[in-house]
Design a protein around this motif. Structure first.
Motif, PDB file in Angstrom:
ATOM      1  N   PHE A 118       0.831  -1.203   0.000  1.00  0.00           N
ATOM      2  CA  PHE A 118       0.000   0.000   0.000  1.00  0.00           C
ATOM      3  C   PHE A 118       0.867   1.255   0.000  1.00  0.00           C
ATOM      4  O   PHE A 118       1.721   1.435   0.866  1.00  0.00           O
ATOM      5  N   ASP A 119       0.633   2.109  -0.992  1.00  0.00           N
ATOM      6  CA  ASP A 119       1.338   3.389  -1.089  1.00  0.00           C
ATOM      7  C   ASP A 119       0.403   4.479  -0.560  1.00  0.00           C
ATOM      8  O   ASP A 119      -0.496   4.936  -1.263  1.00  0.00           O
ATOM      9  N   LYS A 120       0.623   4.869   0.683  1.00  0.00           N
ATOM     10  CA  LYS A 120      -0.289   5.824   1.328  1.00  0.00           C
ATOM     11  C   LYS A 120      -0.199   7.212   0.706  1.00  0.00           C
ATOM     12  O   LYS A 120      -1.180   7.963   0.703  1.00  0.00           O
ATOM     13  N   LYS A 121       0.956   7.558   0.166  1.00  0.00           N
ATOM     14  CA  LYS A 121       1.104   8.869  -0.464  1.00  0.00           C
ATOM     15  C   LYS A 121       0.230   8.974  -1.707  1.00  0.00           C
ATOM     16  O   LYS A 121      -0.364  10.023  -1.990  1.00  0.00           O
ATOM     17  N   LYS A 165     -11.650   5.607  -0.589  1.00  0.00           N
ATOM     18  CA  LYS A 165     -12.212   4.653   0.377  1.00  0.00           C
ATOM     19  C   LYS A 165     -13.060   3.545  -0.255  1.00  0.00           C
ATOM     20  O   LYS A 165     -13.851   2.880   0.425  1.00  0.00           O
ATOM     21  N   ALA A 166     -12.887   3.335  -1.553  1.00  0.00           N
ATOM     22  CA  ALA A 166     -13.583   2.223  -2.208  1.00  0.00           C
ATOM     23  C   ALA A 166     -13.079   0.889  -1.666  1.00  0.00           C
ATOM     24  O   ALA A 166     -13.841  -0.075  -1.554  1.00  0.00           O
ATOM     25  N   SER A 194      -8.601   6.652   7.891  1.00  0.00           N
ATOM     26  CA  SER A 194      -7.486   7.380   8.499  1.00  0.00           C
ATOM     27  C   SER A 194      -7.527   8.819   8.009  1.00  0.00           C
ATOM     28  O   SER A 194      -6.840   9.185   7.061  1.00  0.00           O
ATOM     29  N   GLU A 195      -8.394   9.616   8.638  1.00  0.00           N
ATOM     30  CA  GLU A 195      -8.608  11.012   8.249  1.00  0.00           C
ATOM     31  C   GLU A 195      -9.002  11.086   6.770  1.00  0.00           C
ATOM     32  O   GLU A 195     -10.032  10.575   6.383  1.00  0.00           O
ATOM     33  N   ASP A 196      -8.157  11.688   5.932  1.00  0.00           N
ATOM     34  CA  ASP A 196      -8.517  11.836   4.520  1.00  0.00           C
ATOM     35  C   ASP A 196      -7.960  10.707   3.656  1.00  0.00           C
ATOM     36  O   ASP A 196      -8.011  10.772   2.425  1.00  0.00           O
ATOM     37  N   LYS A 197      -7.441   9.648   4.292  1.00  0.00           N
ATOM     38  CA  LYS A 197      -6.922   8.494   3.555  1.00  0.00           C
ATOM     39  C   LYS A 197      -7.415   7.212   4.224  1.00  0.00           C
ATOM     40  O   LYS A 197      -8.432   7.232   4.922  1.00  0.00           O
ATOM     41  N   VAL A 198      -6.722   6.086   3.995  1.00  0.00           N
ATOM     42  CA  VAL A 198      -7.043   4.829   4.669  1.00  0.00           C
ATOM     43  C   VAL A 198      -5.761   4.234   5.242  1.00  0.00           C
ATOM     44  O   VAL A 198      -4.660   4.648   4.888  1.00  0.00           O
ATOM     45  N   ASP A 199      -5.920   3.263   6.138  1.00  0.00           N
ATOM     46  CA  ASP A 199      -4.789   2.521   6.691  1.00  0.00           C
ATOM     47  C   ASP A 199      -4.959   1.041   6.403  1.00  0.00           C
ATOM     48  O   ASP A 199      -6.089   0.525   6.387  1.00  0.00           O
TER      49      ASP A 199
END
Length: 226
Positions: free
Chosen positions: A36-39, A45-46, A58-63
């Motif tokens: 997973f490339d978080k950047k 969030k699909a 995770s706020e405006d992304k995912v973990d």
């Protein structure tokens, strides 16, 4: 001696069956590597919608749940999954719109979901279209699209017969409108008509946001404020 052999043979057969079942289970539980490339993640969030066990908000992304941090942006999880879990894990990666999730079969080395777009076997075609010569009316009907500024809505009407509206859909943005028309109302029209609808909806949405006049089939004039 004969009776000993007779007794041993069923045991050998049973052991062989157990071994085969064990191999079958192993095949159904491949070890997958999720990268997973978080950047790169845009917070669509699909992946969460498909695979809520592996992905959390995770706020405006995912973990990636249980993911090991390799560097500042990359997280990796290696784990054995059964057949059903594997399908979900793979589908969760495939729905990522920006290729932030890659899946590799650790045992075979197969790259199941790629994070890089390959163009090696891509067919390249120069686009061309002559509207005057190639345009055809859709026999199923036509759309009437307008912007309702009072309600801040886009309104789409579909006419199966001239001047007879059979369906009206109102919405805030192009996505919810064409999803409603295509997947919920299941309006059956030509593919190029769907493309036309998407183009006009985006124009109407832009006109609504930018406070400019929207006229169906005309190009937007950003100097024509309303």
């Amino acid at each position: 001696m004969l009776h000993i052999i007779v007794c041993i043979l069923p045991l050998m057969f049973l052991s062989l069956q157990i071994f085969k079942k064990a191999l079958f289970v192993i095949k159904l539980m491949p070890k997958l590597r999720i990268k997973f490339d978080k950047k790169t993640c845009i917070g669509n969030k699909a992946c969460m919608a498909v695979d809520s066990e592996r992905w959390v908000n995770s706020e405006d992304k995912v973990d990636l749940v249980g993911g090991e941090k390799i560097n500042e942006n990359i997280y990796v999880l290696e784990k054995e999954f059964n057949e059903e879990e594997s399908k979900i894990v793979i589908e969760g990666a495939e729905v990522c719109p920006v290729n932030a999730i890659g899946i590799v079969n650790v045992d075979s080395g197969e790259e199941i979901v790629k994070v890089e777009v390959s163009e090696e076997e891509s067919k390249v075609v120069e686009a061309s279209y002559d509207d005057e010569k190639e345009f055809q009316l859709d026999e199923k009907g036509y759309f009437l699209i307008k912007v309702n500024r009072e309600n801040k809505k886009i309104e789409v009407a579909f006419c199966e017969k001239p001047n007879e509206i059979s369906l009206t859909v109102k919405g805030d943005n192009p996505l919810e409108i064409y999803q409603t028309i295509i997947n919920k109302e299941k309006l059956e029209i030509r593919k190029d008509h769907y493309a036309y609808l998407g183009r006009e909806l985006q124009k109407a949405y832009t006109a609504l946001r930018e406070n400019i006049e929207y006229v169906q089939d005309d190009e937007l004039d950003f100097s024509n404020k309303v």
